[in-house]
Design an enzyme around this catalytic site. Sequence first.
Site, mmCIF file in Angstrom:
data_model
loop_
_atom_site.group_PDB
_atom_site.id
_atom_site.type_symbol
_atom_site.label_atom_id
_atom_site.label_comp_id
_atom_site.label_asym_id
_atom_site.label_seq_id
_atom_site.Cartn_x
_atom_site.Cartn_y
_atom_site.Cartn_z
ATOM 1 N N ARG A 124 1.033 -37.157 -0.225
ATOM 2 C CA ARG A 124 1.480 -36.332 -1.350
ATOM 3 C C ARG A 124 2.277 -35.116 -0.907
ATOM 4 N NH1 ARG A 124 -3.876 -35.300 -3.927
ATOM 5 N NH2 ARG A 124 -4.841 -36.642 -2.375
ATOM 6 N N GLU B 248 -14.849 -34.767 6.429
ATOM 7 C CA GLU B 248 -16.198 -34.541 5.925
ATOM 8 C C GLU B 248 -17.194 -35.410 6.694
ATOM 9 O OE1 GLU B 248 -15.671 -34.554 1.726
ATOM 10 O OE2 GLU B 248 -17.738 -33.864 1.409
HETATM 11 O O1 LIG Z 1 -7.544 -29.414 2.798
HETATM 12 P P1 LIG Z 1 -8.177 -30.742 3.107
HETATM 13 O O2 LIG Z 1 -9.669 -30.734 2.921
HETATM 14 O O3 LIG Z 1 -7.773 -31.271 4.446
HETATM 15 O O4 LIG Z 1 -7.686 -31.776 1.993
HETATM 16 C C1 LIG Z 1 -6.357 -31.791 1.493
HETATM 17 C C2 LIG Z 1 -5.674 -33.087 1.825
HETATM 18 O O5 LIG Z 1 -6.331 -34.172 1.144
HETATM 19 C C3 LIG Z 1 -5.375 -34.880 0.353
HETATM 20 O O6 LIG Z 1 -4.794 -35.920 1.061
HETATM 21 P P2 LIG Z 1 -5.469 -37.344 1.242
HETATM 22 O O7 LIG Z 1 -6.133 -37.393 2.597
HETATM 23 O O8 LIG Z 1 -6.307 -37.653 0.047
HETATM 24 O O9 LIG Z 1 -4.204 -38.315 1.354
HETATM 25 P P3 LIG Z 1 -3.004 -38.692 0.339
HETATM 26 O O10 LIG Z 1 -2.096 -37.465 0.230
HETATM 27 O O11 LIG Z 1 -2.303 -39.797 1.051
HETATM 28 O O12 LIG Z 1 -3.581 -39.077 -0.992
HETATM 29 C C4 LIG Z 1 -4.306 -33.844 0.046
HETATM 30 O O13 LIG Z 1 -3.067 -34.449 -0.293
HETATM 31 C C5 LIG Z 1 -4.237 -33.065 1.335
HETATM 32 O O14 LIG Z 1 -3.397 -33.692 2.292
HETATM 33 N N1 LIG Z 2 -10.285 -32.541 -5.346
HETATM 34 C C1 LIG Z 2 -9.152 -33.044 -4.840
HETATM 35 N N2 LIG Z 2 -8.186 -33.476 -5.683
HETATM 36 C C2 LIG Z 2 -7.038 -33.992 -5.196
HETATM 37 N N3 LIG Z 2 -6.772 -34.118 -3.891
HETATM 38 C C3 LIG Z 2 -7.714 -33.694 -3.027
HETATM 39 N N4 LIG Z 2 -7.732 -33.660 -1.673
HETATM 40 C C4 LIG Z 2 -8.911 -33.144 -1.289
HETATM 41 N N5 LIG Z 2 -9.667 -32.819 -2.343
HETATM 42 C C5 LIG Z 2 -8.920 -33.146 -3.449
#
Ligand SMILES: O=P(O)(O)OC[C@H]1O[C@H](OP(=O)(O)OP(=O)(O)O)[C@H](O)[C@@H]1O
Ligand SMILES: Nc1ncnc2[nH]cnc12
Length: 175
Positions: free
Chosen positions: A61, A98
Amino acid sequence: MIEQQIKTAIRDIHDFPKPGIIFKDITPILKDPGLCTRINDAFLEKIKDMQIDAVAGVESRGFLFGLSLATKLGVPFIPVRKAGKLPHTVNQKVYELEYGTATIEIHTDAFKPGDRILIHDDLLATGGTVTATSELIQDMGGIVAGFSFVVGLSFLNGIEKIAPISNNIIVLADY
Ligand SMILES: O=P(O)(O)OC[C@H]1O[C@H](OP(=O)(O)OP(=O)(O)O)[C@H](O)[C@@H]1O
Ligand SMILES: Nc1ncnc2[nH]cnc12
């Protein structure tokens, strides 16, 4: 105001991807080109004095606004990808989630040592992902000039985690 417009667009999905998580779904923002433009403009206004040489966006994202920001700034975009996705030679960083670990990678020729890099992601939660990204960029000789996020979950204290890396932290909509 941009913060309210983002919050109005975002929808909460309960118990996704697992029980107890309230997932901030940004996809309604992407259906609204005017809002996307205003988000880009809000970032650009806040970034303009940061002297950015490149924008690093975190898969997946972080690619959405990361590339448009880099293009508007007229600087390269650096894709930060999960392990095994980038085709050329990479540097990598293993970091704690986590539970368990994850690995992110950047192409070895993605930027030059000394480049000032803005790290962009859609959402700041615990800050683990962008901290690992920062460490990888610094290992490769880059300077973390700042961070930008569309959304911040301040109750998870991500800002406290990343502030020692750079105090230039942009969060457009904070929860
Ligand atoms: O601050 P943090 O605790 O590290 O979490 C934030 C990250 O988690 C989500 O990505 P995700 O791993 O869900 O991957 P995606 O963007 O491919 O959906 C979001 O887009 C951030 O990259
Ligand atoms: N609560 C949340 N919603 C969307 N993206 C996330 N990535 C980590 N935590 C999230």
